[in-house]
Design an enzyme around this catalytic site. Sequence first.
Site, PDB file in Angstrom:
ATOM      1  N   ARG A 124      75.865  17.010  27.025  1.00  0.00           N
ATOM      2  CA  ARG A 124      74.542  18.020  27.080  1.00  0.00           C
ATOM      3  C   ARG A 124      74.896  18.967  25.754  1.00  0.00           C
ATOM      4  O   ARG A 124      75.871  19.219  25.573  1.00  0.00           O
ATOM      5  CB  ARG A 124      75.145  18.867  28.280  1.00  0.00           C
ATOM      6  CG  ARG A 124      73.923  20.250  28.281  1.00  0.00           C
ATOM      7  CD  ARG A 124      74.331  20.976  29.709  1.00  0.00           C
ATOM      8  NE  ARG A 124      73.278  22.045  29.911  1.00  0.00           N
ATOM      9  CZ  ARG A 124      73.053  23.169  29.554  1.00  0.00           C
ATOM     10  NH1 ARG A 124      74.301  23.723  28.861  1.00  0.00           N
ATOM     11  NH2 ARG A 124      72.264  23.922  29.859  1.00  0.00           N
ATOM     12  N   SER A 192      67.368  17.738  38.276  1.00  0.00           N
ATOM     13  CA  SER A 192      67.885  19.267  38.651  1.00  0.00           C
ATOM     14  C   SER A 192      66.951  19.851  39.732  1.00  0.00           C
ATOM     15  O   SER A 192      65.702  19.905  39.476  1.00  0.00           O
ATOM     16  CB  SER A 192      68.012  20.163  37.564  1.00  0.00           C
ATOM     17  OG  SER A 192      69.092  19.871  36.537  1.00  0.00           O
ATOM     18  N   LYS A 221      74.524  28.674  31.619  1.00  0.00           N
ATOM     19  CA  LYS A 221      73.118  28.326  31.424  1.00  0.00           C
ATOM     20  C   LYS A 221      72.298  29.690  31.773  1.00  0.00           C
ATOM     21  O   LYS A 221      72.039  30.108  32.912  1.00  0.00           O
ATOM     22  CB  LYS A 221      72.687  27.240  32.675  1.00  0.00           C
ATOM     23  CG  LYS A 221      71.292  26.833  32.315  1.00  0.00           C
ATOM     24  CD  LYS A 221      70.770  25.652  33.082  1.00  0.00           C
ATOM     25  CE  LYS A 221      69.366  25.456  33.147  1.00  0.00           C
ATOM     26  NZ  LYS A 221      68.811  24.368  33.824  1.00  0.00           N
TER      27      LYS A 221
END
Length: 297
Positions: A124, A192, A221
């Site tokens: 990521r 997600s 996040k």
Amino acid sequence: MLLRAETIPIEPDPGNAGVGKLTEHLRCSAFFIDLNHRDISVSGKVKKDEKTQRKNLNLYNRNLCLFVSYPRVRGDNWGSGLKNMKKIDKDIGLYFIIDSGFTSDFVQMARLAIDIGLKIIQYRDKNADASEMLENAIKIRKLTEETDTIFIVNDNVDVAFNANADGVHIGQKDARYEDVRKLLPDKIIGVSTENMEQSLLANKIGADYLGVGPIFSTVTKPDAAPPIGVKKLAEIVKATSVPVVAIGGINLKNLESVLEAGVNGVAIISAILGSSNPEKEIKKIKNKINKYNQMKG
Ligand code: 3NM
């Protein structure tokens, strides 16, 4: 989803040389992606005639994006004829996300995870541009290729494709699952989800697994939805049939409560990469999951 011209190995400004290169690509199967309309049409064998070339160059010049598969250019294990294709199973365990917000040592982290025997890692990267990301992804791909560790790229479908990762993970604000599936018919696609409705939908349309969260609050996040907690998580697990990976604020302390919800895996970033000894943390988490599973029989 990021699909940028610089990630695509054709000339940035197609002149004659670009045409030649593009023609070479067009002899392979090609996908044309209209970023403005988010409409993806998959063209099987693109004809090498001039009209098609011109049309596609025009698309390219209008800053639309060309996404090309290279079964011939890059070798036979590219595209749908992929060898050693890895499939996700229900016993996922620790899903380790190697996040650029915490480390730039992606390769070292991937090696650690492989050596410890994790089933899935994800790369990521919210900092790198797509070409840098591709470089890193290719390195991780090389490491994971001959192992049982599944390699997933976060968000960037083009990077996942070009690095020949085992799959891609997309969020609710990224490309639509159906479009990504057209591009990556044989790869793992994780989606997600933040609530029951999204989870049921992703399950129904064919996601290979769900990344459900955030379960707890997380600083990793900042734009994450409000935490759903383990009770809602358990309801989602019950209502869906694909593997569920819980994510968001999971650590050694709350791990057991997440496992109690019946999840197939737990995705973790900061509890591992924010620690002084990621290797030790991975092992501790993995052991705890193993012990829990043994206890549950
Ligand atoms: N996605 P940490 S939460 C990347 O809810 C990500 O979809 C989330 O990191 C989601 O383990 C999250 O440090 C961050 O909380 C997970």
